[in-house]
Design a protein around this motif. Structure first.
Motif, PDB file in Angstrom:
ATOM      1  N   UNK A  30     -51.898   9.741  28.565  1.00 12.86           N
ATOM      2  CA  UNK A  30     -52.029   8.589  27.679  1.00 12.86           C
ATOM      3  C   UNK A  30     -51.721   8.980  26.241  1.00 12.86           C
ATOM      4  N   UNK A  31     -52.244  10.117  25.803  1.00 13.85           N
ATOM      5  CA  UNK A  31     -51.993  10.537  24.425  1.00 13.85           C
ATOM      6  C   UNK A  31     -50.506  10.797  24.197  1.00 13.85           C
ATOM      7  N   UNK A  32     -49.832  11.395  25.156  1.00 14.41           N
ATOM      8  CA  UNK A  32     -48.391  11.648  25.007  1.00 14.41           C
ATOM      9  C   UNK A  32     -47.606  10.348  24.884  1.00 14.41           C
ATOM     10  N   UNK A  33     -48.039   9.314  25.616  1.00 15.39           N
ATOM     11  CA  UNK A  33     -47.356   8.021  25.526  1.00 15.39           C
ATOM     12  C   UNK A  33     -47.691   7.313  24.211  1.00 15.39           C
ATOM     13  N   UNK A  34     -48.950   7.399  23.813  1.00 11.72           N
ATOM     14  CA  UNK A  34     -49.377   6.696  22.603  1.00 11.72           C
ATOM     15  C   UNK A  34     -48.894   7.377  21.333  1.00 11.72           C
ATOM     16  N   UNK A  35     -48.762   8.700  21.383  1.00 12.07           N
ATOM     17  CA  UNK A  35     -48.346   9.485  20.214  1.00 12.07           C
ATOM     18  C   UNK A  35     -47.161  10.360  20.612  1.00 12.07           C
ATOM     19  N   UNK A  36     -45.957   9.764  20.700  1.00  5.65           N
ATOM     20  CA  UNK A  36     -44.783  10.563  21.057  1.00  5.65           C
ATOM     21  C   UNK A  36     -44.601  11.724  20.085  1.00  5.65           C
ATOM     22  N   UNK A  37     -44.122  12.807  20.612  1.00  2.00           N
ATOM     23  CA  UNK A  37     -43.902  13.985  19.776  1.00  2.00           C
ATOM     24  C   UNK A  37     -42.890  13.657  18.684  1.00  2.00           C
ATOM     25  N   UNK A  38     -43.152  14.021  17.426  1.00  2.00           N
ATOM     26  CA  UNK A  38     -42.210  13.730  16.344  1.00  2.00           C
ATOM     27  C   UNK A  38     -40.816  14.263  16.648  1.00  2.00           C
ATOM     28  N   UNK A  39     -39.783  13.540  16.172  1.00  2.00           N
ATOM     29  CA  UNK A  39     -38.396  13.891  16.483  1.00  2.00           C
ATOM     30  C   UNK A  39     -38.079  15.316  16.010  1.00  2.00           C
ATOM     31  N   UNK A  89     -60.370   6.304  24.121  1.00  3.77           N
ATOM     32  CA  UNK A  89     -58.970   5.868  24.230  1.00  3.77           C
ATOM     33  C   UNK A  89     -58.404   5.496  22.861  1.00  3.77           C
ATOM     34  N   UNK A  90     -59.209   4.821  22.078  1.00  5.40           N
ATOM     35  CA  UNK A  90     -58.773   4.443  20.725  1.00  5.40           C
ATOM     36  C   UNK A  90     -58.519   5.687  19.863  1.00  5.40           C
ATOM     37  N   UNK A  91     -59.380   6.680  19.976  1.00  8.54           N
ATOM     38  CA  UNK A  91     -59.210   7.902  19.181  1.00  8.54           C
ATOM     39  C   UNK A  91     -58.017   8.723  19.662  1.00  8.54           C
ATOM     40  N   UNK A 100     -53.091   8.531  15.186  1.00  6.77           N
ATOM     41  CA  UNK A 100     -52.255   9.621  14.666  1.00  6.77           C
ATOM     42  C   UNK A 100     -53.031  10.609  13.803  1.00  6.77           C
ATOM     43  N   UNK A 101     -54.086  10.133  13.141  1.00  2.00           N
ATOM     44  CA  UNK A 101     -54.859  11.031  12.291  1.00  2.00           C
ATOM     45  C   UNK A 101     -55.658  12.043  13.096  1.00  2.00           C
ATOM     46  N   UNK A 102     -55.829  11.769  14.394  1.00  2.00           N
ATOM     47  CA  UNK A 102     -56.594  12.678  15.250  1.00  2.00           C
ATOM     48  C   UNK A 102     -55.685  13.431  16.225  1.00  2.00           C
ATOM     49  N   UNK A 103     -54.396  13.456  15.922  1.00  2.00           N
ATOM     50  CA  UNK A 103     -53.432  14.094  16.819  1.00  2.00           C
ATOM     51  C   UNK A 103     -53.811  15.552  17.105  1.00  2.00           C
ATOM     52  N   UNK A 104     -54.323  16.248  16.088  1.00  2.00           N
ATOM     53  CA  UNK A 104     -54.635  17.666  16.263  1.00  2.00           C
ATOM     54  C   UNK A 104     -55.999  17.946  16.848  1.00  2.00           C
ATOM     55  N   UNK A 105     -56.799  16.898  17.103  1.00  2.00           N
ATOM     56  CA  UNK A 105     -58.137  17.091  17.668  1.00  2.00           C
ATOM     57  C   UNK A 105     -58.046  17.239  19.173  1.00  2.00           C
ATOM     58  N   UNK A 142     -62.783  14.998  21.418  1.00  2.00           N
ATOM     59  CA  UNK A 142     -62.880  13.538  21.301  1.00  2.00           C
ATOM     60  C   UNK A 142     -63.825  12.982  22.363  1.00  2.00           C
ATOM     61  N   UNK A 143     -63.692  13.470  23.581  1.00  2.00           N
ATOM     62  CA  UNK A 143     -64.563  12.990  24.659  1.00  2.00           C
ATOM     63  C   UNK A 143     -66.031  13.291  24.348  1.00  2.00           C
ATOM     64  N   UNK A 144     -66.296  14.494  23.853  1.00  2.00           N
ATOM     65  CA  UNK A 144     -67.673  14.876  23.548  1.00  2.00           C
ATOM     66  C   UNK A 144     -68.257  14.002  22.449  1.00  2.00           C
ATOM     67  N   UNK A 145     -67.421  13.624  21.468  1.00  2.00           N
ATOM     68  CA  UNK A 145     -67.899  12.752  20.399  1.00  2.00           C
ATOM     69  C   UNK A 145     -68.373  11.408  20.934  1.00  2.00           C
ATOM     70  N   UNK A 146     -67.847  11.007  22.072  1.00  2.00           N
ATOM     71  CA  UNK A 146     -68.220   9.728  22.667  1.00  2.00           C
ATOM     72  C   UNK A 146     -69.222   9.899  23.803  1.00  2.00           C
ATOM     73  N   UNK A 147     -69.948  11.007  23.790  1.00  2.00           N
ATOM     74  CA  UNK A 147     -71.021  11.203  24.769  1.00  2.00           C
ATOM     75  C   UNK A 147     -70.546  11.609  26.135  1.00  2.00           C
TER      76      UNK A 147
END
Length: 336
Positions: free
Chosen positions: A319-328, A276-278, A282-287, A292-297
């Motif tokens: 959740x990702x869409x809410x946490x990282x809104x698409x740039x204007x 959830x944190x990842x 914003x630095x992981x937006x393109x991952x 991400x899930x696999x990295x956490x087992x």
């Protein structure tokens, strides 16, 4: 914040050395001399964690010693442990003499004379370390066994020694965020780790109270889990086998530590929290989410989505869409 702080640069040069000695005397009284006393450089934090005192410090070259006369006059009957992080030390104590290097730990008995020198190369280089002082009566080990360890460089890179050094380093890093109410509990953890580590070195583990052994085992298990959260094969049977304990014993001591939460549930929660944190980074937006899930087992996308929704009431994508809104700029381009 826990502790009394000392920074030589915050006081007049002529007062620094005397004030440094005064702070040290609160926990580990000794004679002190330095060729740099006229403009001494040092910093430290005296953290009183119940009966245990932790002292992260950095100081210019100096000599610290307790003579036989000083021992007879004032003895608080304490053990002094020091983890050397940077610099050099030479210690004479309990009939032994030797050089200490970064990563070494050593134990001194306040009831015996000692002579400790830092910075023996003649250069003004600060030695960094973390001291731990505690009453000898609190260590549940035979004094003659501890006597065999005095004045020696002791290993702290593996097993319980590594847990101890990590704990001390963590206390130094987090000192500004810790609350006074945390102090007694933290002191108990430090003392348990110290007791278990010294018992292993002295081959006297049978002398430890069952409660102390259980707490140290819980700390070992916790460290192992954190280091292996990324491994999808991590499970209670794997953890029990790695620590040479039964599965039932693992569940029993973990429930005591986690206030009833089972091992598997704790692992799943920590993995989901990490993912959830990842997802909100914003630095992981393109991952991709499945990466991400696999990295956490959590390599199965469907299982991850189901567990994430059960925990947070929303899918990972939502959740990702809410946490990282698409740039204007992207939204405008999409409309065009």
């Amino acid at each position: 914040m826990i502790g009394l702080t000392f920074r030589s640069e915050d006081m007049p040069a002529e007062d620094r050395f005397d004030r440094w000695r005064a702070m040290l005397d609160r926990s580990r009284a000794s004679e002190v001399a330095s060729a740099y006393a006229r403009d001494y450089r040092a910093e430290g934090r005296l953290m009183e964690l119940g009966p245990v005192t932790v002292l992260p410090m950095a100081c210019a070259p100096a000599r610290y010693w307790r003579s036989a006369r000083m021992v007879r006059g004032t003895d608080r009957e304490r053990y002094h442990l020091t983890l050397l992080l940077d610099g050099d030390m030479v210690l004479d104590h309990a009939g032994r003499s030797g050089a200490l290097r970064p990563g070494d730990l050593h134990v001194v008995d306040s009831s015996r004379p000692y002579d400790l020198r830092t910075g023996g190369d003649g250069e003004l280089r600060l030695a960094r370390g973390i001291g731990v002082d505690f009453p000898k009566a609190l260590l549940p080990l035979p004094p003659h066994r501890i006597g065999e360890l005095l004045g020696r460089g002791l290993p702290g890179q593996d097993g319980t020694g590594a847990l101890l050094t990590q704990m001390l380093a963590g206390l130094e890093r987090q000192a500004d965020t810790l609350r006074p109410a945390d102090a007694p509990r933290l002191g108990a953890v430090v003392l348990d780790l110290l007791s278990a580590w010294l018992a292993q070195l002295a081959e006297a583990e049978a002398a430890l109270a069952p409660e102390a052994r259980h707490r140290v085992m819980a700390e070992r298990i916790l460290a192992f889990i954190k280091q292996n959260l990324h491994d999808p094969e991590l499970s209670p049977p794997v953890i029990a086998a790695a620590h040479h304990i039964s599965l039932s014993y693992l569940h029993r001591i973990f429930r005591q530590w986690s206030q009833g939460e089972p091992v598997a549930a704790w692992i799943r929660r920590r993995r989901l929290e990490g993912a959830r944190r990842d997802l909100a980074d914003p630095l992981l937006r393109g991952t991709p989410i499945h990466t991400i899930a696999a990295r956490w087992g959590l390599p199965r996308a469907s299982d991850f989505t189901r567990a994430f929704r059960a925990a947070y009431g929303i899918s990972p994508k939502e959740f990702r869409c809410q946490a990282l809104p698409e740039p204007r700029r992207a939204r405008v381009a999409n409309k065009v």
